[in-house]
Design a protein around this motif. Structure first.
Motif, PDB file in Angstrom:
ATOM      1  N   ILE A 159     123.075   6.257  65.884  1.00 40.27           N
ATOM      2  CA  ILE A 159     121.832   6.742  66.501  1.00 40.27           C
ATOM      3  C   ILE A 159     122.114   7.233  67.914  1.00 40.27           C
ATOM      4  N   GLN A 160     122.894   6.461  68.667  1.00 40.34           N
ATOM      5  CA  GLN A 160     123.225   6.875  70.031  1.00 40.34           C
ATOM      6  C   GLN A 160     123.940   8.222  70.047  1.00 40.34           C
ATOM      7  N   GLY A 161     124.766   8.468  69.045  1.00 44.65           N
ATOM      8  CA  GLY A 161     125.518   9.711  68.998  1.00 44.65           C
ATOM      9  C   GLY A 161     124.643  10.946  68.915  1.00 44.65           C
ATOM     10  N   PHE A 162     123.403  10.796  68.454  1.00 46.89           N
ATOM     11  CA  PHE A 162     122.488  11.920  68.349  1.00 46.89           C
ATOM     12  C   PHE A 162     121.716  12.178  69.644  1.00 46.89           C
ATOM     13  N   LEU A 163     121.845  11.293  70.615  1.00 48.27           N
ATOM     14  CA  LEU A 163     121.058  11.384  71.844  1.00 48.27           C
ATOM     15  C   LEU A 163     121.767  12.224  72.895  1.00 48.27           C
ATOM     16  N   GLU A 164     120.987  13.016  73.607  1.00 45.51           N
ATOM     17  CA  GLU A 164     121.563  13.923  74.606  1.00 45.51           C
ATOM     18  C   GLU A 164     121.873  13.199  75.911  1.00 45.51           C
ATOM     19  N   GLY A 165     120.958  12.384  76.386  1.00 48.83           N
ATOM     20  CA  GLY A 165     121.154  11.724  77.671  1.00 48.83           C
ATOM     21  C   GLY A 165     122.263  10.684  77.625  1.00 48.83           C
ATOM     22  N   GLY A 224     110.210  10.851  67.980  1.00 47.37           N
ATOM     23  CA  GLY A 224     109.537  10.326  66.802  1.00 47.37           C
ATOM     24  C   GLY A 224     110.442  10.111  65.611  1.00 47.37           C
ATOM     25  N   PHE A 225     111.280  11.097  65.303  1.00 48.43           N
ATOM     26  CA  PHE A 225     112.106  11.003  64.096  1.00 48.43           C
ATOM     27  C   PHE A 225     113.112   9.856  64.194  1.00 48.43           C
ATOM     28  N   LEU A 226     113.928   9.831  65.249  1.00 42.72           N
ATOM     29  CA  LEU A 226     114.932   8.772  65.390  1.00 42.72           C
ATOM     30  C   LEU A 226     114.279   7.411  65.612  1.00 42.72           C
ATOM     31  N   GLY A 227     113.159   7.392  66.339  1.00 38.93           N
ATOM     32  CA  GLY A 227     112.446   6.132  66.561  1.00 38.93           C
ATOM     33  C   GLY A 227     111.957   5.538  65.263  1.00 38.93           C
ATOM     34  N   ASN A 228     111.364   6.389  64.416  1.00 38.09           N
ATOM     35  CA  ASN A 228     110.905   5.922  63.104  1.00 38.09           C
ATOM     36  C   ASN A 228     112.068   5.473  62.231  1.00 38.09           C
ATOM     37  N   THR A 229     113.195   6.148  62.355  1.00 32.04           N
ATOM     38  CA  THR A 229     114.382   5.795  61.564  1.00 32.04           C
ATOM     39  C   THR A 229     114.858   4.391  61.915  1.00 32.04           C
ATOM     40  N   VAL A 230     114.885   4.088  63.216  1.00 32.97           N
ATOM     41  CA  VAL A 230     115.319   2.758  63.662  1.00 32.97           C
ATOM     42  C   VAL A 230     114.340   1.694  63.179  1.00 32.97           C
ATOM     43  N   GLU A 231     113.051   1.937  63.347  1.00 35.14           N
ATOM     44  CA  GLU A 231     112.039   0.959  62.928  1.00 35.14           C
ATOM     45  C   GLU A 231     112.116   0.702  61.419  1.00 35.14           C
ATOM     46  N   LYS A 232     112.236   1.761  60.645  1.00 38.70           N
ATOM     47  CA  LYS A 232     112.303   1.627  59.187  1.00 38.70           C
ATOM     48  C   LYS A 232     113.555   0.861  58.769  1.00 38.70           C
ATOM     49  N   TRP A 233     114.661   1.122  59.448  1.00 36.91           N
ATOM     50  CA  TRP A 233     115.926   0.474  59.102  1.00 36.91           C
ATOM     51  C   TRP A 233     115.817  -1.030  59.302  1.00 36.91           C
ATOM     52  N   PHE A 234     115.229  -1.464  60.422  1.00 34.27           N
ATOM     53  CA  PHE A 234     115.084  -2.898  60.682  1.00 34.27           C
ATOM     54  C   PHE A 234     114.035  -3.532  59.771  1.00 34.27           C
ATOM     55  N   ASP A 235     112.974  -2.787  59.440  1.00 39.23           N
ATOM     56  CA  ASP A 235     111.967  -3.314  58.510  1.00 39.23           C
ATOM     57  C   ASP A 235     112.604  -3.608  57.145  1.00 39.23           C
ATOM     58  N   GLU A 236     113.457  -2.719  56.694  1.00 33.98           N
ATOM     59  CA  GLU A 236     114.131  -2.929  55.412  1.00 33.98           C
ATOM     60  C   GLU A 236     115.097  -4.103  55.488  1.00 33.98           C
ATOM     61  N   LEU A 237     115.710  -4.275  56.663  1.00 32.88           N
ATOM     62  CA  LEU A 237     116.667  -5.367  56.834  1.00 32.88           C
ATOM     63  C   LEU A 237     115.988  -6.731  56.728  1.00 32.88           C
ATOM     64  N   ILE A 238     114.851  -6.893  57.422  1.00 34.25           N
ATOM     65  CA  ILE A 238     114.195  -8.209  57.444  1.00 34.25           C
ATOM     66  C   ILE A 238     113.401  -8.490  56.172  1.00 34.25           C
ATOM     67  N   ASN A 239     113.261  -7.491  55.336  1.00 31.06           N
ATOM     68  CA  ASN A 239     112.561  -7.704  54.069  1.00 31.06           C
ATOM     69  C   ASN A 239     113.503  -7.655  52.874  1.00 31.06           C
ATOM     70  N   GLY A 240     114.794  -7.537  53.147  1.00 28.85           N
ATOM     71  CA  GLY A 240     115.771  -7.458  52.071  1.00 28.85           C
ATOM     72  C   GLY A 240     116.457  -8.794  51.837  1.00 28.85           C
TER      73      GLY A 240
END
Length: 282
Positions: A159-165, A224-240
């Protein structure tokens, strides 16, 4: 530096200090009670160490006779109280660990005695040392948990690799098993980015778990896109399949100030390391 070498230097300084503070005749030295050597009361953890060594055949001078001593009911009650104060449900693993590590250190430091060991060992103790006494099931679970922890790190680096700053591509990696526990005997590793923190922990049964915290300003930082990706990834982790070993925790402070403090730590403490993730080519 080898832990036995560190302890050896500590022991020599400690004995010189005691000799200066409590000058006694050489003939009386062998019969002086342990309590006379100390101007403070042992902590609950130090008492656990001293008790377990005594119960397993180690006398006050550090001699090992291998004859177990059986504690009285009062001593057992006091031991249970000390265990509770130290956060242990029972003494099964910690007793084995204390005796094992004392005997191992005794080989290299012949003058080692329980009080000296207790004072030193309390500062370097970490729950991760109990892992080798955990059940086979727990050790298998630990292996899986560590793999998941590494997978999360790899995901956050991507995820960090996609960030400009560049400031958003800084990450802090730290390990707490070799440099003292810093008052937290359960924390094993930490991996922190400006938008997410994950932590690998080990409890008093030698079992690993993971907790995490997401910066409330996640989408402002990542979009929005990367933020949602991170949130979804952790949601799947804690429910898996890892749901019993992964949980979200609170931080109780501003995340940006917390991260700034960790960056300062990397310039002071050797177990904190700052790394800047390279930007991915799209």
């Amino acid at each position: 530096m080898n832990i036995n070498n560190v302890f050896g230097m500590f022991t020599q300084s400690y004995l010189k200090f005691l000799s200066w503070l409590f000058p006694i005749d050489e003939q009386e030295r062998d019969i002086l009670p342990v309590s006379s050597y100390h101007y403070y009361s042992p902590s609950p953890f130090q008492m656990l160490i001293i008790d377990y060594l005594a119960w397993n055949g180690v006398d006050k001078k550090g001699n090992v006779n291998r004859k177990k001593a059986y504690p009285t009911s009062i001593e057992i009650q006091e031991n249970q109280t000390a265990l509770g104060k130290c956060g242990f449900a029972n003494g099964e693993y910690i007793e084995k660990l204390i005796v094992s590590e004392f005997l191992e250190m005794k080989v290299n430091i012949p003058d080692l005695n329980p009080v000296m060991f207790a004072n030193f060992y309390e500062d370097i103790y970490h729950n991760v040392r109990l892992v080798r006494f955990a059940s086979l099931e727990a050790q298998k679970s630990n292996k899986n948990t560590k793999q998941y922890f590494n997978t999360i790190k790899e995901f956050l680096i991507q995820i960090q690799g996609f960030l400009e700053g560049e400031d958003l591509r800084v990450r802090i990696e730290s390990n707490f098993t070799e440099t003292g526990h810093w008052g937290n005997c359960s924390r094993v590793e930490e991996f922190v980015t400006p938008f997410t923190r994950i932590q690998l922990n080990c409890n008093t049964l030698g079992q690993f778990s993971i907790n995490y915290f997401i910066n409330p300003h996640l989408k402002e930082l990542l979009g929005g896109f990367l933020g949602n990706t991170v949130e979804k990834w952790f949601d799947e982790l804690i429910n898996g399949e890892m749901k019993d070993l992964v949980k979200m925790v609170s931080l109780n402070r501003r995340y940006d100030r917390y991260f700034e403090e960790l960056v300062k730590f990397t310039k002071i403490y050797p177990n904190y390391k700052a790394v800047t993730t390279e930007r991915s080519s799209l």
